[in-house]
Structures are given as C-alpha cells and as structure tokens.
Enzyme design. Structure first.
Site, short mmCIF file in Angstrom:
data_model
loop_
_atom_site.label_atom_id
_atom_site.label_comp_id
_atom_site.label_asym_id
_atom_site.label_seq_id
_atom_site.Cartn_x
_atom_site.Cartn_y
_atom_site.Cartn_z
N ARG A 129 -36.95 -20.92 68.01
CA ARG A 129 -36.87 -22.00 68.84
C ARG A 129 -37.21 -22.59 67.34
O ARG A 129 -37.91 -23.97 67.15
CB ARG A 129 -38.58 -22.23 69.24
CG ARG A 129 -37.26 -21.41 71.15
CD ARG A 129 -39.31 -22.23 71.61
NE ARG A 129 -38.80 -20.65 72.48
CZ ARG A 129 -39.26 -20.02 73.35
NH1 ARG A 129 -40.05 -19.15 72.40
NH2 ARG A 129 -39.17 -18.99 74.49
N LYS A 151 -28.28 -34.87 63.35
CA LYS A 151 -27.60 -34.17 64.64
C LYS A 151 -27.04 -32.39 64.45
O LYS A 151 -26.06 -32.23 63.22
CB LYS A 151 -26.33 -35.26 64.93
CG LYS A 151 -27.04 -36.20 65.86
CD LYS A 151 -25.47 -37.28 65.72
CE LYS A 151 -26.37 -38.23 66.89
NZ LYS A 151 -24.63 -38.96 67.54
N GLU A 193 -15.49 -42.96 55.96
CA GLU A 193 -16.95 -43.05 56.50
C GLU A 193 -17.74 -44.06 54.98
O GLU A 193 -18.82 -44.17 55.39
CB GLU A 193 -17.72 -41.50 56.08
CG GLU A 193 -17.29 -40.92 57.41
CD GLU A 193 -17.29 -41.15 58.78
OE1 GLU A 193 -18.31 -41.93 59.19
OE2 GLU A 193 -16.73 -40.60 60.25
N LYS A 234 -26.99 -43.98 55.88
CA LYS A 234 -27.68 -43.23 56.92
C LYS A 234 -28.97 -42.87 57.33
O LYS A 234 -29.47 -43.05 58.36
CB LYS A 234 -26.86 -41.71 56.95
CG LYS A 234 -27.08 -41.25 58.44
CD LYS A 234 -25.45 -40.30 58.29
CE LYS A 234 -25.76 -39.73 59.60
NZ LYS A 234 -24.81 -38.45 60.38
N GLU A 244 -31.53 -41.56 68.54
CA GLU A 244 -30.51 -42.54 69.21
C GLU A 244 -30.32 -42.79 70.50
O GLU A 244 -29.76 -42.57 71.70
CB GLU A 244 -28.43 -41.31 69.13
CG GLU A 244 -27.68 -42.24 69.20
CD GLU A 244 -26.19 -42.45 69.28
OE1 GLU A 244 -26.56 -40.91 68.43
OE2 GLU A 244 -25.15 -43.03 69.50
N ARG A 248 -28.44 -46.06 65.99
CA ARG A 248 -28.08 -45.41 65.54
C ARG A 248 -26.79 -45.31 66.16
O ARG A 248 -25.72 -44.87 64.97
CB ARG A 248 -28.94 -44.09 65.62
CG ARG A 248 -28.63 -42.67 65.20
CD ARG A 248 -29.34 -41.29 65.09
NE ARG A 248 -28.35 -40.66 64.63
CZ ARG A 248 -28.91 -39.16 63.84
NH1 ARG A 248 -30.03 -38.99 63.98
NH2 ARG A 248 -28.12 -38.45 63.30
N ASN A 252 -21.75 -45.22 64.82
CA ASN A 252 -20.52 -44.93 65.45
C ASN A 252 -19.34 -46.19 65.22
O ASN A 252 -18.05 -46.40 66.22
CB ASN A 252 -20.24 -44.76 66.63
CG ASN A 252 -21.37 -43.39 66.74
OD1 ASN A 252 -21.05 -42.51 66.70
ND2 ASN A 252 -21.91 -43.75 68.37
N HIS A 255 -15.71 -45.39 64.81
CA HIS A 255 -15.27 -44.08 66.05
C HIS A 255 -15.24 -44.02 67.82
O HIS A 255 -14.12 -43.19 67.81
CB HIS A 255 -17.22 -43.18 65.94
CG HIS A 255 -17.08 -43.01 64.84
ND1 HIS A 255 -17.21 -43.76 63.15
CD2 HIS A 255 -17.04 -41.35 64.05
CE1 HIS A 255 -17.62 -43.16 62.44
NE2 HIS A 255 -17.57 -42.08 62.54
N HIS A 259 -11.63 -41.47 67.51
CA HIS A 259 -12.07 -40.77 68.73
C HIS A 259 -11.14 -40.42 69.73
O HIS A 259 -10.36 -39.23 70.44
CB HIS A 259 -13.62 -40.21 69.36
CG HIS A 259 -14.67 -40.18 68.64
ND1 HIS A 259 -15.94 -39.89 68.80
CD2 HIS A 259 -14.83 -39.40 67.81
CE1 HIS A 259 -16.36 -39.65 67.89
NE2 HIS A 259 -16.07 -38.99 66.74
N HIS A 274 -9.90 -37.32 61.31
CA HIS A 274 -11.62 -37.36 62.19
C HIS A 274 -11.56 -38.76 60.47
O HIS A 274 -11.23 -39.81 61.69
CB HIS A 274 -13.03 -36.74 61.65
CG HIS A 274 -13.70 -38.01 62.11
ND1 HIS A 274 -13.96 -38.03 63.89
CD2 HIS A 274 -14.80 -38.45 61.44
CE1 HIS A 274 -15.73 -39.16 63.61
NE2 HIS A 274 -15.76 -38.83 62.45
#
Lengths: 376, 376
Positions: A129, A151, A193, A234, A244, A248, A252, A255, A259, A274
């Site tokens: 955990r 993330k 980015e 960031k 998020e 946050r 994106n 993005h 995507h 990407h």
C-alpha cells in the site's frame, strides 16, 4: 564516487505537506544518485526498474552510485515502449519489488522515460500500500512533465492511463547529461511540453523561449533553466490541485486534440509521438479560441511560428498517412472527455499565457472547427 | 420499493475529513441501498461486484433497489474464495468497471465478504485513480472488520494483502438480515473479531459479550449493538492512524499467531478459517503476555473460557491435521512481521482491554513459548 554537484544545478521544491519533495536538475545526477537519496531518506534497499533501451546506457552507473551510498539494489529491465504500461507488466514489477523485500521506507527507482515512470510509480503506490519512489527521468518529456506531480498508471483496452494511483515521488533526479543521447525528434517532442508551460500562464517564459530556444536545444545552462522553469510551473499547478478537481486540467492544454490525433494514428510512433500531437493540439487550441472570439488569431500564428521554428509538427496535414474524418476525431475527443448535454470541458485561451478551463464548449462547434481544419 | 429504516438501525460516522463516511447497521439495508446511496451521493451508475455464493441470494434485491433510485448498474459475478484476490481478477474487475463507463462520482459496489470487498475496493481505488466505493458486506467478519477502514488489496505469491491501496468507502451498508444465512462456523469466526475489540481497549464491552453472547448469536438488537460497537471501535482506531504508522497495529491483536497458523494450514478453510486463527491467536497473545509477566494468567484463562463458550477453537491442538514444528511457525511470523535485530513488533496486553503495541519482543522468547505450547 562522490561527485560534487554542478554549479549549474537547480532545485525545485514541491511543497505538498507530508508528501513534499525535491526535484534536482543538472548534469551528473545519475552518478550522484546514491548520495542524494541517502542524504535525504533512510531506506537501504532499492528495486530499479528500467527498459532495454536505457539499461545499457545508465543502469550500471546508477547501481554503482547506489552501492557506494550503501543502498543494495535489485534490477528489472522491461521492454521499451507504450505497450509495457499493461496489467501484465505491473504484476511483473510488483512481484520483483516484493521479491527484493522492499519495505515501506525502501525504494522503487524508475530509470527511464514516461512509460517506466508511470508503471514503476504505480507499483510503488500499491506494493505494501505504498513504498518510497524515486524518479530518474531520462527523456526531456519525463523530466519536465511525467516525473513530477504523482500521476501514475497503466493503459487499458478502454484507453490510456485509465488505471492508476496518485503517488508522489520522494525525490526526482533529472540528469540533464542524459538528454544528449536523445534523438532530435525526441528532444523536440519533449520541448512541446516546455513551450506549453509558457502558453498556460507564463507569457514571459514563452517570449524567452522564442529568443533562446536554440540555446535550450544546444544544452548547457539555458536548457537547465528551461527544465527548471517547467518543473516549477508544473509544481505550482499540482500544489494548487493535487488530485485534479479543477485547475490541474490546465496541464492538458493542447492534449485533447493531441490525444485524438494519437488515437487516430493508433499510437504509431513512426507517424506521431505524444509531444508532436501536443504541438499540433496547442496550435489548434489557439486557433479554436480565436474562432470563438476569445483570442486574437495573431496569437495562434505566433504559437505556430515558434513551434515550426524548432522543427515540430503544427498541422494535421503534416502527419504521415491518412487521418480519419473529422467525425472520428470528434468521437475520440468525446471518449477522452466526458460530454455532458453536448458540452465539453476544454482548455481554451485568451492569448499567449492566458489559458483557462472552459466547461461548456459546444461539441458541435468543435466538430465544425475540425471539419474546417481537416476537410475530406 | 422505498422501505423504511428499522427502529433498530444504528449509524456509525467515520470522521476522516474529506474522506468521512457513514456505516449503517440494521435489517433490510440491501432493499434500501438505492435510497441510502442516492440520498447521500450524486453518481447515477454502479458496477456491482459479487461472488457466485452471494449473487443468488442478494444480487437481484440490490439491483432492483438501485434501479428504483435511478442508479443503473452492471454486474460481475466472480468465483468465491480467497484465490479470487489475485492480479488476474483485479484486471477483470477494472475492465468491467471501465466497460460500465463508471466515472469518478459513480460507484463500485462490493456485495460480499472480505474477499469481494478487498478486491473491489482496490479496483475502485485505481480505476481513473479513484472512483466512489460502497461496501455491502454479507459476512459478520466483513461487517465488523474488513468493510471499515479503507484497507484494500490482493494476495501475491509472496504473501497475503501485499499489494493494495488505502481507499476509504463512501458508504457501508451492513444489512444484518444477511447474517441469518451464515453457517454457525462462519458466524463464530466473525465473532472472534467482535471479541477482539473488547480485548483491545473495551473491557466493559468484553464483559457485556460474556453476559450477552447468546443474544448476539440469536440475532435482533443485541447483535446490531455488538456490530455497531465493533464498527465504532474500528473507526476510532482508524481515525487515529489511518495509514497504520502506529496505533492501528492494535487491530492485529491475535493476528500474528493467527496468520502463522493460517499459513501453516496452507489457508485450507476446511482446517482453519481466519477468525479461528485469530481466536487461537488471541488466547496465545494473552498467554504470552502472562509469560512475559505483563498480565495475569487469569486474564488468558478468561479469554479462552469465553471463546470456548461460543464454540471457537482456542488451542493449536484443536486444528485438524498435523501442524509443522514451532520453528516453522516462527518463520511464518518472521515473514509476516519484520524482525529487526532479533526483535519483533507484537500486540501484547496488560490485561482484558489493555492491549498495546510492543516493538521489542525478543524472537527467541516467542520461539520458546511456541515450543512450549506446541511440543513435537
């Protein structure tokens, strides 16, 4: 070896309370990894996760550095590429970490790009955990984006990054020397980015990049500066909204379109990576904002002109091969973002460095825009 | 159906800040599940995870109740038993949850015992980095223990519950009617954990159980009272130490010996189930505390006498089949708990309801004690 920190080294502190951590950015950090870890944390065992491309270049140096600092390590070398972000490999990593008897205060160390970082961070978040996690990102993209912010995740047949946890690293070591081994295309993709942070809310940084991008590409202090500014940007967003629930989402920018283009090219990196999708997506986001009368078309032209100058793709038509029709791209967007009553959440802008989260963008407007930009 | 709450119903609130939730305990809660969920939370989709034993009994009632409250549901019925807590089944559950297009505010609902709760809770914690989670525990053990507190996980070949996350439920619905369908052995096994809360720090509750256990076994208000008191006790411990950095370990009273016995019987439930291992383990923990001159031998006798009265196993010799030698049991204990310089962390006691976390128990003392209790 107890190498000394470069005078150029930069530190960004991410102030997340009991989950706070440092990002170190500079040359020679892999050779100093053991010292940097041992001086901050108390675990004495590590499982180093890497891939077959990165291992021959940096694994030995990292292990030696850990050993010299009294940290014993086990290693796992995985196949390179996006397919490694799977349940099967997650199980393999967890098994390796348990086999190495990593306890809560010991480390999982990710040595690699975003794929290795996302997968290893997920494993670190779920074994016992949660055990400690150190990122040693080896691509520009992972140094300025995925290694910061917590993330983690894997892909599912339903989409990318759909399974994962928030698990902040305990330390990020961004060794800028490793960037010299990247291909020009990989470096440019990561640069998209970097430019993004300017476009979100740092117009001065974007202007600085316009003036200094050649120095950033050449390496040295301008590059370290650009990476540190990106990590700080960031960090600011993540600290304001770790899980998020709102702002946050600014990260994106570009993005949603990006995507959709990645999906439309079946994640085939020979056609589109990407960062290239993000580059085209940022131009589209600025053009769409202009079309919605939110921003001047001059801003979209300025964004495109800079991304073009560094050698990035900026137009859908530049993607090799045939793209599916606008309706299919729109479907991909609708899968990525929840559509509520015909409305989408989108990152739009009022100009360079003035991005915002728009929650009520009509899907019909996005579709007509796409049809215009990508006629059959 | 919009059934009305029973006058006997009890509510335990778990005050964990933004992760706070209610545990409802009483008859008829499955039939009222939809109403209870919809009145508290806003999601309108659910993935119900259950097993082949529980599904024929309660699945239809639960789905109807959700539907009546406007909550659409997909269902997944898994094999019953501990083997279901695997990576393979975790992947199946995540896939089902994604297929059902569960978003962050929608639900994973666990309908079943500890295995289903631990597995589904883990999936709820990682799909989209966390969706809402509702526990509908159908065993006494899961009502008083595993459904409360947020520990989720699966087993690995290296041991039980070694991979998982902390993911608190948003609501726990403990329908006490379902306990009528449990076998006497299952009910007793769950009761061992009820008695444990008395032995940790509630001597009055333990005395109440000694006087009222027959009423608890019979059902009705005494049983609801015992479950509510147990949930409140667990909640108190969890709130004080959500991520088990210290006092939460008290919940392991009897479990170190118990886990070793479960491992020694290869988790063969025809020989020993978890609660039986805990029952024997609690007697051993009290006897060992007496041997260390921490508590009176009378307390150990009192504990044994009560657990025996309800029909639980209290002695290693009562386990069917042959147990391995004390040295092997000791190895299992050392695997479960980290041994540092020959010292173990153990839950010991100074008497009924006076348990404490001891960090420096000599492994050699535990071994001689085991040899004495289990001569070859």
């Amino acid at each position: 070896m107890n190498a000394i920190a470069s005078a150029f080294e930069r530190k960004v502190h991410v102030p997340l309370g009991e989950r706070a951590y440092d990002i170190l950015i500079g040359p020679g950090l892999i050779a100093r990894a053991g010292t940097e870890i041992a001086s901050r944390l108390k675990g004495r065992k590590a499982a180093v996760i890497t891939d077959e491309h990165v291992a021959p270049l940096y694994l030995e140096a990292l292990i030696q550095s850990l050993e010299a600092a009294g940290i014993a390590s086990a290693t796992l070398v995985l196949p390179a590429g996006e397919k490694t972000k799977s349940f099967e490999h997650l199980m393999t990593v967890c098994d390796k970490v348990l086999e190495a008897r990593i306890e809560r205060n010991d480390y999982v160390i990710a040595l690699g790009g975003g794929v290795i970082g996302d997968l290893s961070g997920f494993a670190a978040g779920i074994v016992r955990r949660g055990v400690r996690f150190v990122q040693v990102p080896t691509s520009l993209l992972s140094q300025v984006d995925s290694s910061v912010g917590g993330k983690t995740g894997i892909n599912s047949r339903h989409g990318k990054n759909l399974v994962g946890v928030f698990h902040q690293p305990d330390l990020v070591l961004a060794d800028t020397d490793v960037l010299n081994s990247l291909s020009a295309r990989e470096f440019r993709a990561g640069y998209a980015e970097v430019a993004k942070y300017g476009l979100i809310d740092k117009p001065d940084f974007f202007a600085w990049l316009e003036a200094n991008w050649q120095a950033v590409f050449a390496g040295g202090i301008a590059r370290i500066e650009a990476i540190a500014t990106s990590c700080q940007a960031k960090s600011d967003v993540v600290v304001a909204d770790e899980r998020e629930t709102g702002q946050r989402a600014l990260l994106n920018l570009g993005h949603t379109f990006g995507h959709a283009l990645e999906a439309a090219t079946a994640y085939d990196s020979s056609r589109l990576v990407h960062g290239e999708g993000v580059s085209i997506g940022m131009v589209l986001a600025h053009e769409f904002s202009a079309r919605m009368n939110l921003a001047s078309p001059d801003d979209a032209r300025r964004v495109e002109s800079h991304l073009k100058a560094v050698g990035l793709l900026t137009r859908m038509a530049e993607i090799p091969g045939t793209l599916p029709p606008a309706e299919v791209l729109m479907d991909a967007i609708a899968q990525d973002k929840k559509v509520k009553g015909g409305k989408l959440t989108f990152i739009l802008t009022r100009g360079i460095g003035q991005s915002f989260v728009a929650n009520d963008v009509p899907a019909s407007e996005v579709l007509s825009f796409l049809k215009e930009k990508h006629p059959q």
